[in-house]
Design an enzyme around this catalytic site. Sequence first.
Site, PDB file in Angstrom:
ATOM      1  N   LYS A 224    -191.320 136.841  58.573  1.00  0.00           N
ATOM      2  CA  LYS A 224    -191.001 138.099  59.262  1.00  0.00           C
ATOM      3  C   LYS A 224    -191.040 137.920  60.770  1.00  0.00           C
ATOM      4  O   LYS A 224    -191.654 136.988  61.302  1.00  0.00           O
ATOM      5  CB  LYS A 224    -191.977 139.204  58.841  1.00  0.00           C
ATOM      6  CG  LYS A 224    -193.463 138.907  59.097  1.00  0.00           C
ATOM      7  CD  LYS A 224    -193.990 139.313  60.442  1.00  0.00           C
ATOM      8  CE  LYS A 224    -195.446 138.913  60.631  1.00  0.00           C
ATOM      9  NZ  LYS A 224    -195.921 138.999  61.992  1.00  0.00           N
TER      10      LYS A 224
ATOM     11  N   ASP B 238    -200.744 142.116  57.227  1.00  0.00           N
ATOM     12  CA  ASP B 238    -199.292 141.948  57.090  1.00  0.00           C
ATOM     13  C   ASP B 238    -198.834 141.969  55.640  1.00  0.00           C
ATOM     14  O   ASP B 238    -197.624 141.910  55.382  1.00  0.00           O
ATOM     15  CB  ASP B 238    -198.856 140.606  57.701  1.00  0.00           C
ATOM     16  CG  ASP B 238    -198.732 140.674  59.210  1.00  0.00           C
ATOM     17  OD1 ASP B 238    -198.558 141.790  59.743  1.00  0.00           O
ATOM     18  OD2 ASP B 238    -198.803 139.612  59.851  1.00  0.00           O
TER      19      ASP B 238
END
Length: 297
Positions: free
Chosen positions: A18, A148
């Site tokens: 990401k 996350d």
Amino acid sequence: MSTTAAPTDEVTVSAHAKLNLFLRVHAPRSDGYHELESLILPLSLADRMTFRRLPGAPGVQLHVATEHGGDLSAGPDNLVAVAAQALSDACLPGDGVEIELVKRIPLAAGMGGGSADAAATLRVLADLWQCGASEEELLAVAATIGSDVPPLLMGGPVMVRGRGEIVEPTPVRGVFHFVVVPAGFPLRTPDAFAWWGKDGGPVADGDTSTLLAAVRAGDTVALGSAMFNDLERPVFARHPELARTRDTLQSLGAVGVVMCGSGPTMAGLFRGAEAASAAAAVIPGSISVIGPPPSSV
Ligand code: C5P
């Protein structure tokens, strides 16, 4: 996460890295975490994971191979093992699982590799073990593994708040072309946050509404000038070579450059695939990627 084959007892998936298109850090909370606001975009760069059900033999066997070097434990501290254990505790499966992880995402690079692997593990094992867990229950388990993990469990672009556990899918038009430049050294997330505090805290005056409008419109140039990361200043102060990487990406035509998460990887945004490939060809060790990956658009 995207699935490439799904026979009943063996599943292979991609666990996507990401990029935080913006990362705003607020004051620390009483639990030591910081309130965040961020827009997280999954990238095409991905680890490959294969899961095999071991009928009637509870337990987790993890095998790890790294494609680009670096040492990654296959022990209980690996976030894949942590995720499998957390889900196993919650759903008490009768079967075990063998997991093969082929690591392609750089380690401790701010690209969420370990969290992506953990999210993929939760998603696949909830299915393989037929846990019957709701989305809320899976997100709650994800939040116990790392900040996350909830956003990466969602599998698409998401706005993040809280310490990372408040997630909201966000529309993105088209795909954006990036060149990511790993720094060649690891950086610990707690260090980046601690340096932010030592250096006086809040920094960015980034305009998130302009950025959100740019991603909704698929406007590369507007996104390029709106990207920001509050952790850049404290990390650049300790690692000035990262500013040089930013300058290199800009000189090769990047319309915007931002540090990935807590660093130290840098990401340059380019106008298209050709411009990104041309830049990647001249920066040693860099990787041309798109976000979001086709499977999560
Ligand atoms: O949640 P995770 O284990 O990934 O966080 C690693 C470290 O990053 C935390 O121990 C903390 O030092 C820092 N962090 C933070 N605020 C957040 C997320 C992470 O301070 N919202």
